[in-house]
Design a protein around this motif. Structure first.
Motif, short mmCIF file in Angstrom:
data_model
loop_
_atom_site.label_atom_id
_atom_site.label_comp_id
_atom_site.label_asym_id
_atom_site.label_seq_id
_atom_site.Cartn_x
_atom_site.Cartn_y
_atom_site.Cartn_z
N HIS A 10 0.84 -1.20 0.00
CA HIS A 10 0.00 0.00 0.00
C HIS A 10 0.88 1.26 0.00
O HIS A 10 1.30 1.73 1.05
CB HIS A 10 -0.93 -0.01 1.22
CG HIS A 10 -2.03 1.00 1.14
ND1 HIS A 10 -3.28 0.79 1.71
CD2 HIS A 10 -2.10 2.22 0.57
CE1 HIS A 10 -4.05 1.85 1.49
NE2 HIS A 10 -3.35 2.74 0.80
N HIS A 42 -4.67 6.22 -6.23
CA HIS A 42 -6.13 6.41 -6.21
C HIS A 42 -6.68 6.47 -7.65
O HIS A 42 -6.35 7.38 -8.41
CB HIS A 42 -6.48 7.72 -5.50
CG HIS A 42 -6.03 7.80 -4.08
ND1 HIS A 42 -6.66 7.12 -3.06
CD2 HIS A 42 -5.01 8.47 -3.49
CE1 HIS A 42 -6.07 7.40 -1.91
NE2 HIS A 42 -5.05 8.20 -2.14
N GLU A 67 -6.06 1.79 -5.62
CA GLU A 67 -7.00 2.06 -4.53
C GLU A 67 -8.17 2.83 -5.14
O GLU A 67 -8.02 3.98 -5.54
CB GLU A 67 -6.33 2.86 -3.40
CG GLU A 67 -7.23 3.06 -2.19
CD GLU A 67 -6.49 3.63 -0.97
OE1 GLU A 67 -5.39 4.19 -1.13
OE2 GLU A 67 -7.03 3.53 0.15
N HIS A 78 -12.68 3.10 0.64
CA HIS A 78 -11.53 2.79 -0.22
C HIS A 78 -11.41 1.28 -0.42
O HIS A 78 -11.42 0.51 0.54
CB HIS A 78 -10.24 3.34 0.39
CG HIS A 78 -10.16 4.84 0.31
ND1 HIS A 78 -9.07 5.56 0.73
CD2 HIS A 78 -11.05 5.75 -0.14
CE1 HIS A 78 -9.29 6.84 0.54
NE2 HIS A 78 -10.49 6.99 0.02
N HIS A 196 -8.06 -0.35 4.87
CA HIS A 196 -8.11 0.20 6.23
C HIS A 196 -9.52 0.29 6.83
O HIS A 196 -10.02 1.40 7.09
CB HIS A 196 -7.44 1.58 6.27
CG HIS A 196 -7.79 2.50 5.12
ND1 HIS A 196 -9.05 3.00 4.92
CD2 HIS A 196 -7.04 2.99 4.11
CE1 HIS A 196 -9.05 3.77 3.85
NE2 HIS A 196 -7.84 3.78 3.33
N ASP A 248 0.61 2.68 3.50
CA ASP A 248 -0.15 3.83 2.98
C ASP A 248 0.76 5.04 2.85
O ASP A 248 0.34 6.19 3.08
CB ASP A 248 -1.36 4.14 3.88
CG ASP A 248 -2.52 4.75 3.10
OD1 ASP A 248 -2.34 5.10 1.91
OD2 ASP A 248 -3.62 4.86 3.68
FE FE Z 1 -7.19 4.98 1.62
#
Ligand code: FE
Ligand code: AMP
Ligand code: ZN
Ligand code: FE
Length: 283
Positions: A10, A42, A67, A78, A196, A248
């Protein structure tokens, strides 16, 4: 103790709202001792080619990812996607619509900020971003503009005061339901993982998503404390789900740079995911 194989599935790059280019990210990944990575920008796969080329040179294994922002009752959910066909036509069209809505939303955020008496210059950054094919825009660009204009001292303050859900410059997005994203990624040959869940706070959706075919949840994430990590691990067992995880990481200066090299996925979980996706090195 860190495992011999350090797996982080991630991370973000400049193809969306990360601060590192794909090549810079691979350099950082190597410096942190990560051996297997996935970039999950994203709503775009625009970073894939550069990531995979740089990872191959660096000897880092790389799994293709994304994502996707789904929406449930006006709130973002997400969804991570791995190992799908990036050229699957329905997915290509879907992602392009998602990015168009991101651009529309950012423009409306700019208008809203002006009305709130904190005008920002977003045009330049948006025009610059529009020059890169497949680049996904997002709220961090508005946050950076608020910092640049001197209205706030940090990216974090920009979100806390204006941009986060429930704050005055929050604009709802249009988007697909989480279950529709699960089905679409599956049609494109990939697997989804609910990102998450401790941060999203939509656990009540999980049983229905599992019934709709959700194959995985993200258990390891910097915003999960030890209790949440244990709870989602348990949930994965209960629903017989694959487990994913990562840092992340959004790069230095993003306000979200913690954790590169510290949040990793246990090798046994990665092996199960790799088997299910039919993943082979390189990506
Ligand atoms: Fe996210
Ligand atoms: P968007 O994709 O436009 O919905 O923006 C969401 C992104 O903004 C997240 O993926 C993060 O990168 C970033 N973000 C959200 N909240 C914060 C925060 N409090 N501080 C810094 N970055 C944030
Ligand atoms: Zn982000
Ligand atoms: Fe992320």
């Amino acid at each position: 103790m860190r495992p011999g194989r350090v797996i982080d599935l991630h991370m973000h790059t400049t193809a969306s709202d990360g601060r590192s280019t794909p090549s810079q990210l691979v350099d950082e990944v190597v410096a942190m001792g990560i051996t297997t990575m996935a970039v999950v920008d994203h709503d775009t796969t625009a970073g894939w080619d550069e990531v995979s080329a740089a990872a191959a040179v660096a000897g880092v294994a790389c799994m293709p990812g994304i994502e996707i922002t789904a929406v449930d009752h006006g709130r973002d959910v997400h969804m991570l996607g791995y190992c799908f066909d990036r050229n699957y036509p329905e997915l290509v069209t879907f992602l392009s619509t998602q990015r168009e809505d991101r651009t529309r939303r950012l423009r409306e955020i700019g208008d809203r900020l002006a009305r709130l008496g904190v005008p920002v210059d977003l045009q330049g950054a948006m025009a610059e971003a529009a020059r890169s094919a497949g680049r996904a825009m997002g709220r961090p660009m508005a946050a950076a503009a608020l910092v640049a204009a001197g209205h706030v001292a940090s990216i974090r303050e920009a979100f806390d005061r204006y941009l986060a859900e429930g704050r005055p410059a929050f604009i709802e997005r249009q988007g697909a339901q989480p279950a529709a994203v699960v089905a679409l990624v599956a049609r494109a040959g990939g697997v989804t993982s609910l990102a998450h869940p401790g941060k999203t706070q939509k656990d009540h959706l999980i049983p229905d998503l599992v019934a709709a075919g959700l194959p995985a949840i993200e258990v390891y994430h910097p915003e999960h404390d030890a209790a949440e990590t244990a709870r989602y691990r348990q949930m994965a067992d209960t629903f017989n789900l694959l487990v994913t995880g990562g840092s992340d990481y959004h790069g230095v200066g993003s306000g979200r740079s913690q954790g590169l090299g510290q949040f990793y996925l246990p090798a046994a979980d990665f092996t199960r995911l790799a088997e299910r996706t039919g993943w082979t090195i390189p990506c």
